[in-house]
Scaffold this active site. Structure first.
Site, PDB file in Angstrom:
ATOM      1  N   ARG A  35     -29.023 103.624  16.702  1.00 37.91           N
ATOM      2  CA  ARG A  35     -28.914 102.288  16.670  1.00 37.91           C
ATOM      3  C   ARG A  35     -28.088 101.798  15.513  1.00 37.91           C
ATOM      4  O   ARG A  35     -27.410 100.826  15.823  1.00 37.91           O
ATOM      5  CB  ARG A  35     -30.322 101.516  16.349  1.00 37.91           C
ATOM      6  N   LYS A  76     -47.301 103.785  31.766  1.00 33.72           N
ATOM      7  CA  LYS A  76     -48.207 102.722  32.301  1.00 33.72           C
ATOM      8  C   LYS A  76     -47.295 102.026  33.355  1.00 33.72           C
ATOM      9  O   LYS A  76     -46.151 101.257  33.305  1.00 33.72           O
ATOM     10  CB  LYS A  76     -48.427 101.629  31.393  1.00 33.72           C
ATOM     11  N   GLY A 130     -36.877 103.603  25.252  1.00 33.09           N
ATOM     12  CA  GLY A 130     -36.897 104.300  23.997  1.00 33.09           C
ATOM     13  C   GLY A 130     -37.056 105.832  24.129  1.00 33.09           C
ATOM     14  O   GLY A 130     -36.202 106.705  24.040  1.00 33.09           O
ATOM     15  N   GLY A 135     -37.908  97.120  26.102  1.00 31.45           N
ATOM     16  CA  GLY A 135     -38.430  95.894  26.630  1.00 31.45           C
ATOM     17  C   GLY A 135     -37.204  94.866  26.991  1.00 31.45           C
ATOM     18  O   GLY A 135     -37.533  94.419  28.131  1.00 31.45           O
TER      19      GLY A 135
HETATM   20  P1  ADP Z   1     -39.895 104.828  27.881  1.00 31.55           P
HETATM   21  O1  ADP Z   1     -39.876 104.420  26.376  1.00 31.55           O
HETATM   22  O2  ADP Z   1     -38.737 105.288  28.413  1.00 31.55           O
HETATM   23  O3  ADP Z   1     -39.856 103.402  28.742  1.00 31.55           O
HETATM   24  P2  ADP Z   1     -42.609 105.176  28.351  1.00 31.55           P
HETATM   25  O4  ADP Z   1     -42.989 104.774  26.865  1.00 31.55           O
HETATM   26  O5  ADP Z   1     -43.193 104.146  29.471  1.00 31.55           O
HETATM   27  O6  ADP Z   1     -41.266 105.560  28.455  1.00 31.55           O
HETATM   28  O7  ADP Z   1     -43.373 106.505  28.503  1.00 31.55           O
HETATM   29  C1  ADP Z   1     -42.998 107.839  27.756  1.00 31.55           C
HETATM   30  C2  ADP Z   1     -44.605 108.599  27.467  1.00 31.55           C
HETATM   31  O8  ADP Z   1     -44.998 108.780  28.782  1.00 31.55           O
HETATM   32  C3  ADP Z   1     -43.832 109.840  26.930  1.00 31.55           C
HETATM   33  O9  ADP Z   1     -44.703 109.764  25.526  1.00 31.55           O
HETATM   34  C4  ADP Z   1     -44.784 110.994  27.926  1.00 31.55           C
HETATM   35  O10 ADP Z   1     -45.292 112.180  27.290  1.00 31.55           O
HETATM   36  C5  ADP Z   1     -45.653 110.079  28.676  1.00 31.55           C
HETATM   37  N1  ADP Z   1     -45.808 110.631  29.725  1.00 31.55           N
HETATM   38  C6  ADP Z   1     -44.985 111.003  30.915  1.00 31.55           C
HETATM   39  N2  ADP Z   1     -45.564 111.393  32.132  1.00 31.55           N
HETATM   40  C7  ADP Z   1     -46.860 112.013  31.650  1.00 31.55           C
HETATM   41  C8  ADP Z   1     -47.946 112.352  32.228  1.00 31.55           C
HETATM   42  N3  ADP Z   1     -47.730 112.753  33.543  1.00 31.55           N
HETATM   43  N4  ADP Z   1     -49.135 112.697  31.586  1.00 31.55           N
HETATM   44  C9  ADP Z   1     -49.139 111.918  30.224  1.00 31.55           C
HETATM   45  N5  ADP Z   1     -48.252 111.525  29.745  1.00 31.55           N
HETATM   46  C10 ADP Z   1     -47.006 111.143  30.388  1.00 31.55           C
HETATM   47 MG    MG Z   2     -41.795 104.262  25.335  1.00 30.55          MG
END
Ligand code: ADP
Ligand code: MG
Length: 391
Positions: free
Chosen positions: A35, A195, A348, A371
């Site tokens: 960043r 989520k 992220g 976000g």
């Molecule tokens: P981003 O930051 O790219 O938007 P998120 O924060 O929504 O992504 O999600 C990332 C997290 O989701 C990671 O820490 C990963 O370990 C978790 N994750 C992904 N798939 C699974 C799964 N099947 N079970 C548990 N955790 C998961």
């Molecule tokens: Mg994340």
């Protein structure tokens, strides 16, 4: 900011230096400077134009000016990158900071302390905004990662000084808006991560505009639960089930195809050393949790990505931090790197995964905003951008 005359002037630049820090022999250092590097073109352009540069960013979520969240390590790293010493102000605003800013010569750089040391930052307090405005003649916003927040450093101060978009902010808005409004078709959107509720707004939007949505990550289990498919001990966001059900109904009525995994990689628990097995199907037995998409799903998703004109990816396909469950995320990342279409990544953890696989420079655009990139994609107005458009 390209057309602003800055010779002899002072610019207050809101940057996104909310970087991960690591402990190193008693002190702290910047663990990932992506960043900081992303803001360099704006800082260098201002300096070339002869401006004095006052930088401000938040770092983490301090409650009470914890010294662990000081911008000190950031000032040090930035100084190494731009090859001039960067002064760290002792606070965000105040008389001492005003004196330091006033004493800055052309091309000199001052970094203010963590903007969230001031409780007025997140409250968009007008007094804090006024104190910030006293530090400069113009305001430049280069903090795309904070553009979805109307805070004193992203909104309040922008109303008090002539405001301009920095080069990074401008590029982020341009690349992401192109995907949202003018995608080369087919448009394929890949969602993963923890989520459904974090991403339902943007899933809903893409159900109306994309050709294909590919779902992976833990969020697929909310979809499976909505279809009465057993999820075993998998991580299921309960509030996500009703949202997933609604999205499945919308998908039935939409021209967009919503695809779910057809196989999984299971583990006993969330741990790299756990017992691992592949499941050719998606009915997860009790005592097991789904921690990655399986090889058939990964191959199918990779084929879709390869055949698309535009791909937007947000959220890892599995628990990629654990080596036995990284293959699905790696397959998607590889497919994006090889894809002939226009590829954009936001989020992220997705960005961290891409960097960990050494593929960060193999996509067309890697957004610095999690976000903020989702809110833009969803069609929401970003306060930090709107305030500049109003100026
Ligand atoms: P981003 O930051 O790219 O938007 P998120 O924060 O929504 O992504 O999600 C990332 C997290 O989701 C990671 O820490 C990963 O370990 C978790 N994750 C992904 N798939 C699974 C799964 N099947 N079970 C548990 N955790 C998961
Ligand atoms: Mg994340």
């Amino acid at each position: 900011m390209r057309d602003v005359d800055l010779e002899g002037g002072r610019a207050l630049v809101r940057v996104d230096f909310n970087v991960p820090l690591a402990e190193s022999n008693g002190g702290r250092r910047v663990a990932d400077d992506t960043r900081i590097r992303a803001a360099l073109p704006t800082i260098e352009l201002l300096r070339e134009r002869g401006a004095a540069v006052v930088l401000v960013s938040h770092l983490g979520r301090p409650k009470d000016r914890e010294p662990e969240l000081s911008m000190g390590p950031v000032a040090e790293r930035l100084g190494e990158l731009i090859d001039v010493p960067v002064r760290l102000a002792p606070a965000v605003v105040g008389e001492e900071v005003e004196a330091l800013a006033a004493d800055l010569g052309a091309r000199e750089v001052l970094l203010l302390e963590n903007s969230r040391y001031e409780p007025g930052e997140t409250k968009n307090d007008p007094e804090l905004a006024a104190a910030l405005a006293r530090l400069a003649d113009v305001y430049v916003d280069d903090a795309f990662g904070a553009a979805h927040r109307a805070h004193a450093t992203t909104d309040g101060v922008a109303r008090l000084l002539p405001g301009h978009a920095g080069l990074l902010l401008e590029r982020e808005v341009r690349e992401l808006t192109a995907v949202r409004d003018r995608p080369q078709r087919p448009l394929c959107v890949v969602f993963g991560g923890a989520k459904v509720s974090d991403k339902i707004g943007v899933i809903d939007r893409f159900l109306e505009t994309a050709d294909e949505i590919l779902i992976g990550g833990a969020m697929c289990f909310s979809f499976f639960r909505a279809r009465d498919i057993a999820t075993g001990d998998s991580l299921v966001e309960e509030e996500g089930v009703a949202l997933a059900e609604r999205a499945l109904e919308r998908a039935d009525r939409s021209a967009c195809e919503l695809r779910l995994p057809v196989d999984l990689v299971l583990g006993r628990e969330f741990d790299a050393g756990t017992e691992v097995r592949e499941l050719d199907g998606v009915e997860v037995p009790d005592g097991w949790m789904g921690l990655d998409i399986g090889p058939r799903t990964a191959a199918a998703y990779a084929r879709s990505i390869a055949a698309s004109g535009t791909v937007f990816w947000n959220g890892p396909m599995g628990a990629f931090e654990l080596e036995p469950f990284a293959a699905g995320t790696r397959a998607v990342a590889d497919a994006l790197a090889e894809a002939p279409g226009f590829t954009v990544v936001g989020g992220g953890d997705s960005a961290a995964a891409l960097a960990a696989f050494g593929l960060a420079d193999r996509v067309n655009w890697l957004s610095t905003g999690g976000g903020a990139s989702l809110e833009l994609m969803e069609g929401k107005e970003l306060p930090g951008v709107e305030v500049l458009a109003d100026a």
